[in-house]
Design a protein around this motif. Structure first.
Motif, PDB file in Angstrom:
ATOM      1  N   PRO A  83       4.466  40.996  20.323  1.00  0.00           N
ATOM      2  CA  PRO A  83       3.000  40.965  20.392  1.00  0.00           C
ATOM      3  C   PRO A  83       2.318  41.971  19.469  1.00  0.00           C
TER       4      PRO A  83
ATOM      5  N   ARG B  19      -0.314  40.759  16.787  1.00  0.00           N
ATOM      6  CA  ARG B  19      -1.665  41.356  16.780  1.00  0.00           C
ATOM      7  C   ARG B  19      -2.040  41.805  15.372  1.00  0.00           C
TER       8      ARG B  19
ATOM      9  N   GLU C  67      -5.220  40.647  13.163  1.00  0.00           N
ATOM     10  CA  GLU C  67      -6.191  41.622  12.645  1.00  0.00           C
ATOM     11  C   GLU C  67      -6.314  41.514  11.132  1.00  0.00           C
TER      12      GLU C  67
ATOM     13  N   ILE D 177      -9.582  41.430  18.343  1.00  0.00           N
ATOM     14  CA  ILE D 177      -8.659  41.542  19.467  1.00  0.00           C
ATOM     15  C   ILE D 177      -9.375  42.270  20.601  1.00  0.00           C
TER      16      ILE D 177
ATOM     17  N   ARG E 249      -1.381  41.832  27.501  1.00  0.00           N
ATOM     18  CA  ARG E 249      -1.463  42.985  26.595  1.00  0.00           C
ATOM     19  C   ARG E 249      -2.753  42.960  25.785  1.00  0.00           C
ATOM     20  N   TRP E 250      -3.156  41.785  25.315  1.00  0.00           N
ATOM     21  CA  TRP E 250      -4.407  41.610  24.577  1.00  0.00           C
ATOM     22  C   TRP E 250      -4.779  40.142  24.551  1.00  0.00           C
ATOM     23  N   ARG E 251      -6.021  39.865  24.135  1.00  0.00           N
ATOM     24  CA  ARG E 251      -6.536  38.496  23.971  1.00  0.00           C
ATOM     25  C   ARG E 251      -7.266  38.417  22.638  1.00  0.00           C
ATOM     26  N   ALA E 252      -7.217  37.239  22.025  1.00  0.00           N
ATOM     27  CA  ALA E 252      -7.949  37.009  20.771  1.00  0.00           C
ATOM     28  C   ALA E 252      -8.526  35.599  20.822  1.00  0.00           C
TER      29      ALA E 252
ATOM     30  N   ALA F  76      -1.576  37.593  24.867  1.00  0.00           N
ATOM     31  CA  ALA F  76      -0.276  38.219  24.622  1.00  0.00           C
ATOM     32  C   ALA F  76       0.311  38.772  25.911  1.00  0.00           C
TER      33      ALA F  76
ATOM     34  N   VAL G  10       3.256  35.076  23.025  1.00  0.00           N
ATOM     35  CA  VAL G  10       1.817  34.852  22.972  1.00  0.00           C
ATOM     36  C   VAL G  10       1.585  33.387  23.317  1.00  0.00           C
TER      37      VAL G  10
ATOM     38  N   LEU H  96      -0.085  33.380  14.076  1.00  0.00           N
ATOM     39  CA  LEU H  96       0.809  34.121  14.957  1.00  0.00           C
ATOM     40  C   LEU H  96       2.275  33.959  14.595  1.00  0.00           C
TER      41      LEU H  96
END
Length: 198
Positions: free
Chosen positions: A8, A12, A16, A22, A31-34, A43, A48, A62
């Protein structure tokens, strides 16, 4: 709902680099979203998951390699110069990934062809492809972009420079002239854009 097994942190970084914002995850497990125009990536520890109406907007970005697409483009002008429309289509082994058409104002046919090519290349870049095979039914545009023919018109020369700048974003590319029947979907989209405006 595509699931991509990956690190992830690396995924990420790729998002980015492509200008995707993000955000923090919504739960302790995320862990994160986009999000990008119809696609949401979430993630977890080792994968993901991509959801939404247009997951391809994020899946190619990705993946470790963005993959390969055929890019079709066509421009139309009714009157030459006259009202112009463009059409483009991105196709992979899975089928049509994205397509579009729009009216672009008063242009010559060659200006419309270049506008269609530029928009198609921008779309292929936005979708994260790293290899593209571009196809169009304008021999003039194809040969000018390949450097086989000069672009004497200053506006076309400027558009050729923009097209080459976009092509340089890809690891590998080709551009070839094809008969109109091979380019039928892009042609239909350009003409539909003009018809819809009336």
């Amino acid at each position: 709902m595509p699931t991509i097994d990956c690190d992830p942190a690396e995924a990420r970084a790729r998002l980015e680099d492509a200008g995707v914002r993000i955000d923090a995850g919504n739960t302790d497990h995320e862990r994160w979203r986009a999000e990008r125009e119809g696609a949401v990536a979430v993630a977890y520890d080792d994968k993901v998951v991509v959801q939404g109406s247009d997951p391809a907007r994020l899946t190619n970005l990705l993946s470790a390699g963005g993959g390969r697409a055929h890019v079709y483009f066509d421009g139309a002008s009714r009157g030459n110069p006259g009202p112009g429309g463009i059409g483009w289509c991105l196709v992979t082994s899975d089928g049509v990934v994205a397509e579009g058409g729009e009216r672009i104002g008063r242009v010559t046919n060659n200006q419309a062809e270049y506008a269609a090519l530029i928009r198609a290349l921008e779309a292929a870049d936005e979708y994260g492809f790293d290899e593209i095979d571009v196809r169009g039914d304008s021999e003039l545009i194809v040969k000018q972009v390949r450097g086989e023919w000069n672009a004497n018109d200053p506006e076309l020369r400027e558009r050729r420079v923009r097209a080459r700048e976009l092509l340089d974003r890809f690891d590998r590319w080709s551009i070839a002239h094809v008969p109109r029947e091979i380019n039928a979907r892009a042609d239909d989209l350009a003409n539909e854009a003009l018809d819809d405006a009336n």
